[in-house]
Enzyme design. Sequence first.
Site, PDB file in Angstrom:
ATOM      1  N   GLU A 136       0.823  -1.221   0.000  1.00  7.95           N
ATOM      2  CA  GLU A 136       0.000   0.000   0.000  1.00  7.95           C
ATOM      3  C   GLU A 136       0.847   1.257   0.000  1.00  7.95           C
ATOM      4  O   GLU A 136       0.395   2.307  -0.456  1.00  7.95           O
ATOM      5  CB  GLU A 136      -0.922   0.022   1.230  1.00  7.95           C
ATOM      6  CG  GLU A 136      -2.237  -0.683   0.980  1.00  7.95           C
ATOM      7  CD  GLU A 136      -3.269  -0.464   2.077  1.00  7.95           C
ATOM      8  OE1 GLU A 136      -4.290  -1.151   2.030  1.00  7.95           O
ATOM      9  OE2 GLU A 136      -3.067   0.362   2.989  1.00  7.95           O
ATOM     10  N   LYS A 186     -13.306   1.225  -2.076  1.00  7.02           N
ATOM     11  CA  LYS A 186     -14.319   1.400  -1.018  1.00  7.02           C
ATOM     12  C   LYS A 186     -15.483   2.240  -1.559  1.00  7.02           C
ATOM     13  O   LYS A 186     -16.648   1.903  -1.368  1.00  7.02           O
ATOM     14  CB  LYS A 186     -13.712   2.106   0.205  1.00  7.02           C
ATOM     15  CG  LYS A 186     -12.792   1.241   1.071  1.00  7.02           C
ATOM     16  CD  LYS A 186     -12.359   2.015   2.327  1.00  7.02           C
ATOM     17  CE  LYS A 186     -11.341   1.266   3.153  1.00  7.02           C
ATOM     18  NZ  LYS A 186     -10.845   1.987   4.324  1.00  7.02           N
ATOM     19  N   HIS A 203       8.964 -26.671  -1.499  1.00  8.30           N
ATOM     20  CA  HIS A 203       8.466 -27.853  -2.204  1.00  8.30           C
ATOM     21  C   HIS A 203       7.240 -27.538  -3.050  1.00  8.30           C
ATOM     22  O   HIS A 203       6.587 -28.449  -3.563  1.00  8.30           O
ATOM     23  CB  HIS A 203       8.178 -28.964  -1.195  1.00  8.30           C
ATOM     24  CG  HIS A 203       9.442 -29.411  -0.512  1.00  8.30           C
ATOM     25  ND1 HIS A 203      10.150 -30.524  -0.896  1.00  8.30           N
ATOM     26  CD2 HIS A 203      10.144 -28.844   0.502  1.00  8.30           C
ATOM     27  CE1 HIS A 203      11.222 -30.642  -0.136  1.00  8.30           C
ATOM     28  NE2 HIS A 203      11.251 -29.632   0.726  1.00  8.30           N
TER      29      HIS A 203
HETATM   30  O1  PA5 Z   1      -3.448   1.201   5.802  1.00  7.61           O
HETATM   31  C1  PA5 Z   1      -4.608   1.587   5.743  1.00  7.61           C
HETATM   32  O2  PA5 Z   1      -4.901   2.725   6.103  1.00  7.61           O
HETATM   33  C2  PA5 Z   1      -5.748   0.705   5.271  1.00  7.61           C
HETATM   34  O3  PA5 Z   1      -5.327  -0.481   4.730  1.00  7.61           O
HETATM   35  C3  PA5 Z   1      -6.684   0.431   6.443  1.00  7.61           C
HETATM   36  O4  PA5 Z   1      -5.963  -0.165   7.485  1.00  7.61           O
HETATM   37  C4  PA5 Z   1      -7.861  -0.471   6.055  1.00  7.61           C
HETATM   38  O5  PA5 Z   1      -8.459  -0.057   4.864  1.00  7.61           O
HETATM   39  C5  PA5 Z   1      -8.921  -0.416   7.167  1.00  7.61           C
HETATM   40  O6  PA5 Z   1      -9.389   0.896   7.346  1.00  7.61           O
HETATM   41  P1  PA5 Z   1     -10.125   1.357   8.646  1.00  7.61           P
HETATM   42  O7  PA5 Z   1      -9.241   1.151   9.812  1.00  7.61           O
HETATM   43  O8  PA5 Z   1     -10.429   2.803   8.417  1.00  7.61           O
HETATM   44  O9  PA5 Z   1     -11.381   0.528   8.755  1.00  7.61           O
END
Ligand code: PA5
Length: 426
Positions: free
Chosen positions: A281, A416, A302
Amino acid sequence: MLKIDLTGAAEFFDGAGLDCAAAAEAHRVLASRTGAGGAFTGWLDLPARMENGELNRILAAAQNIQRQGEVLLVVGIGGSYLGARAAIELLRTPSHNELPGATAVYFLGNTLSPDAVNELIAVLGDRDFCVNVISKSGGTLEPALGFRVAKALLQQKYGRNGAKKRIYVTTDANKGILHDIAVSEGYERFTVPDDVGGRFSVLSAVGLLPMAVAGIDVEAVLSAAARELMDLDLRSPENPAWQYAAARQHLYRRGKSIELLACYEPSFRYMAEWWKQLFGESEGKNGIGIYPASLEYNADLHSMGQYIQDGPRTLMETVVRFERPAGSCKVPFVMGDPDGLNYLAGRELFEIQQIAADAVKTAHISGGVPNIVLSVPQRDEAGFAALVCFFEMSCAISAYMSGVNPFDQPGVEEYKKNMFRQLQAL
Ligand code: PA5
């Protein structure tokens, strides 16, 4: 500090060598908090802030949850659950939930699979339980639905008021749907700091509360992490975070577009999942980024060994090694030596694992896969803290080196938004 060994990658570096000047500049930008996403660099001093902040309330809540029942359901997705799960599997074992006397920790809200949800409800059975719902934004669909399920189960079992005492919310301090629900219902609340993004939040209440419930010494984690972050502030090519970031960027520019994170400990599996989110990310944007993949050795040797040794030469490999096992396990002697392995009788399994790891390393390098080794003394609280701080630091430096903002996730937000749009049309 964790040790890095680049000797298995060095033969793949060309004359230009590692760009330590670029790593130094990326580190300067990160530390000055003036780069892209600078408002999300609160993780740089998070351990010290936690020690002087919510830590005592987290420890008290963990004890309360342990007293209230045998199970904690953690509801969250992405950065809101991977770190806690990684820590529990690494430090307590992947079988933590079956250990006698342990408060079991199960995870909900990371799937929309009805079968998985029903299976979890069946596993929970009639045991007493609490819920820790975690969402920074407070509006992510998967955990929001998971929370509905968990809350309905609680209310069925304990009534509305009884359920309230068993719900612990970790979210933004001031805003969001989950924050508003928590305030109006009077649930106990913990904070995802404003200046810390989800995937950098494991050392906040997001990770610490479930970890403490599972019996991990979170005070030891935080004090080791505070020391690590100080050590990793070293402004010199000796800094292992600079070396890792610079080596990854160097190899990426020479066609190694996939990084395999491998470990010989099965308990590392969720650490690798956490690492994939952290790097994927943070770096995968603007049409560039190393693809983070993970492998569990020896098992995957393996299944994926052939591809690694002989498939497209786009791979680099980073191997996490623990220098000491937690205990001893020797190869038994067998009368008559039916399998011809008595020459190993009495040897530590750990010694054999190390020899296997060295053999794999040599084979992969000869197959054209650069190899980076990261060594951590032990699979304990300090080792976990060292890995978390090292990866967070090197990820931010590496992303800045490649010219992207390490701290946003426009691609995730896009999915989202689309999903909500389509659901609202139902
Ligand atoms: O790194 C990030 O910000 C995202 O991957 C969030 O952790 C993930 O989308 C979950 O979001 P939230 O904590 O707002 O529910």
